[in-house]
Write an enzyme that holds these catalytic residues in place. Structure first.
Site, mmCIF file in Angstrom:
data_model
loop_
_atom_site.group_PDB
_atom_site.id
_atom_site.type_symbol
_atom_site.label_atom_id
_atom_site.label_comp_id
_atom_site.label_asym_id
_atom_site.label_seq_id
_atom_site.Cartn_x
_atom_site.Cartn_y
_atom_site.Cartn_z
ATOM 1 N N LYS A 219 0.536 11.001 -6.102
ATOM 2 C CA LYS A 219 1.479 12.224 -4.939
ATOM 3 C C LYS A 219 2.013 13.422 -5.531
ATOM 4 C CE LYS A 219 0.175 8.552 -1.449
ATOM 5 N NZ LYS A 219 0.801 7.948 -0.636
ATOM 6 N N ARG A 253 -2.859 1.502 -4.578
ATOM 7 C CA ARG A 253 -3.581 2.050 -3.787
ATOM 8 C C ARG A 253 -3.628 3.235 -5.202
ATOM 9 N NH1 ARG A 253 -4.839 6.382 -0.984
ATOM 10 N NH2 ARG A 253 -6.431 6.566 -0.400
HETATM 11 C C1 7PJ Z 1 -1.506 6.391 1.404
HETATM 12 C C2 7PJ Z 1 -3.017 5.050 2.157
HETATM 13 C C3 7PJ Z 1 -0.830 5.346 0.755
HETATM 14 C C4 7PJ Z 1 -2.027 3.466 2.108
HETATM 15 C C5 7PJ Z 1 -3.532 7.583 1.765
HETATM 16 C C6 7PJ Z 1 -2.832 10.020 -0.900
HETATM 17 C C7 7PJ Z 1 -3.208 10.588 0.668
HETATM 18 N N1 7PJ Z 1 -3.154 4.116 2.767
HETATM 19 N N2 7PJ Z 1 -3.809 6.513 2.091
HETATM 20 N N3 7PJ Z 1 -1.248 4.284 1.492
HETATM 21 N N4 7PJ Z 1 -2.005 7.662 1.021
HETATM 22 N N5 7PJ Z 1 -2.131 2.322 3.062
HETATM 23 O O1 7PJ Z 1 -3.276 8.982 -1.774
HETATM 24 O O2 7PJ Z 1 -2.123 10.880 -1.262
HETATM 25 O O3 7PJ Z 1 -0.025 5.619 0.155
HETATM 26 S S1 7PJ Z 1 -4.098 9.657 1.255
#
Ligand code: 7PJ
Length: 271
Positions: A219, A253
């Site tokens: 990030k 994730r």
């Molecule tokens: C997240 C996401 C997160 C959940 C993205 C990226 C942006 N879903 N989808 N949590 N981030 N649950 O991966 O930088 O932090 S998209």
């Protein structure tokens, strides 16, 4: 998905591998856009230890533009169907659109990961009527403008209250409480200082009674802190996962599956 829920409930960690099928995905440049590439990437992440593959067809990174329903369906549904055909890995759909949730579930997804916490009209109903897990994420504002000027009086308290309220809405709509994950939403309408506070206070989300999913991988908070490009954020991302794990987060994730699994195996062995 039931196995995964049980695993997390009994204190073990689970890694969710990110599979973006957007042409503008910031960290894989849309290179996995084609079906065969998407399948290979998913199978590789599974081999590396990912137990869930999170498939997203609409970029939610800061500044990204929304995509139409048709476009999103065309991007994600064939990918889900293909992965389902070749692998038994659990599939999560990263979307805010109820129509995409429904089609993804029909194609084999068993989890709905919604950065909009099922706010779209009809989203709660779609998830209540099927045996799917859901992840409710906090964000402030919309991707186009959310990083312009995020404001919080007490960020931890505000996000806790938001997540608790969304959980209640889910339960009222008929979603089973055992199927709910919560996520403070790193980077979604948060300054670097905000993100660091959330990581420091992770425990306060992990004691709400619902398993916590964290998305810290690559990030921009690490870019802001370290001055590193997206491809150079591996050490910071895995270190942050360890910090979150130590406070009770169990669902991660990530882009870098093998490395994150190594770090989490070490955490679990030490505990
Ligand atoms: C997240 C996401 C997160 C959940 C993205 C990226 C942006 N879903 N989808 N949590 N981030 N649950 O991966 O930088 O932090 S998209």
């Amino acid at each position: 998905m039931q196995q995964i829920l049980n695993k997390i409930r009994s204190g073990h960690w689970v890694v969710m591998g990110i599979l973006n099928v957007t042409p503008d995905s910031f960290s894989d440049g849309g290179q996995f856009n084609r079906l065969d590439h998407a399948l290979k990437h998913a199978l590789q992440m599974q081999k590396q230890g990912a137990e869930v593959i999170d498939i997203g067809g609409e970029s939610t990174r800061p500044g990204a533009k929304p995509v139409s329903l048709d476009e999103e369906l065309q991007r994600v549904i064939p990918v889900i169907a293909t992965i389902r055909e070749y692998s038994d890995v659990a599939i999560s759909i990263d979307t805010s659109k109820p129509e995409v949730m429904q089609a993804a579930i029909m194609a084999g997804a068993s989890m709905v990961n919604d950065v909009n916490a099922l706010h779209a009209e009809g989203a709660l109903e779609v998830c209540a009527n099927q045996p799917v897990a859901v992840c409710l994420m906090h964000k402030q504002g919309n991707p186009q403008t959310m990083q312009d000027n995020p404001q919080y009086a007490d960020i931890v308290d505000e996000i806790r209250q938001y997540l608790v309220a969304r959980v209640s809405c889910c339960i009222k709509s008929g979603i089973r409480s055992e199927n709910i994950f919560i996520d403070p939403g790193f980077g979604f309408g948060k300054t670097l200082e905000n993100n660091l506070s959330l990581l420091k206070e992770m425990q306060q989300f992990c004691t709400l009674g619902y398993p916590v999913l964290v998305g810290l991988s690559r990030k921009s908070m690490f870019g802001a802190l370290l001055g590193r490009d997206v491809e150079q954020r591996l050490v910071a991302s895995t270190s942050a996962a360890v910090i979150a794990y130590r406070q009770g987060a169990r669902f991660f994730r990530v882009h870098d599956v093998a490395e994150t699994c190594d770090a989490l195996k070490l955490c679990e062995a030490v505990l």
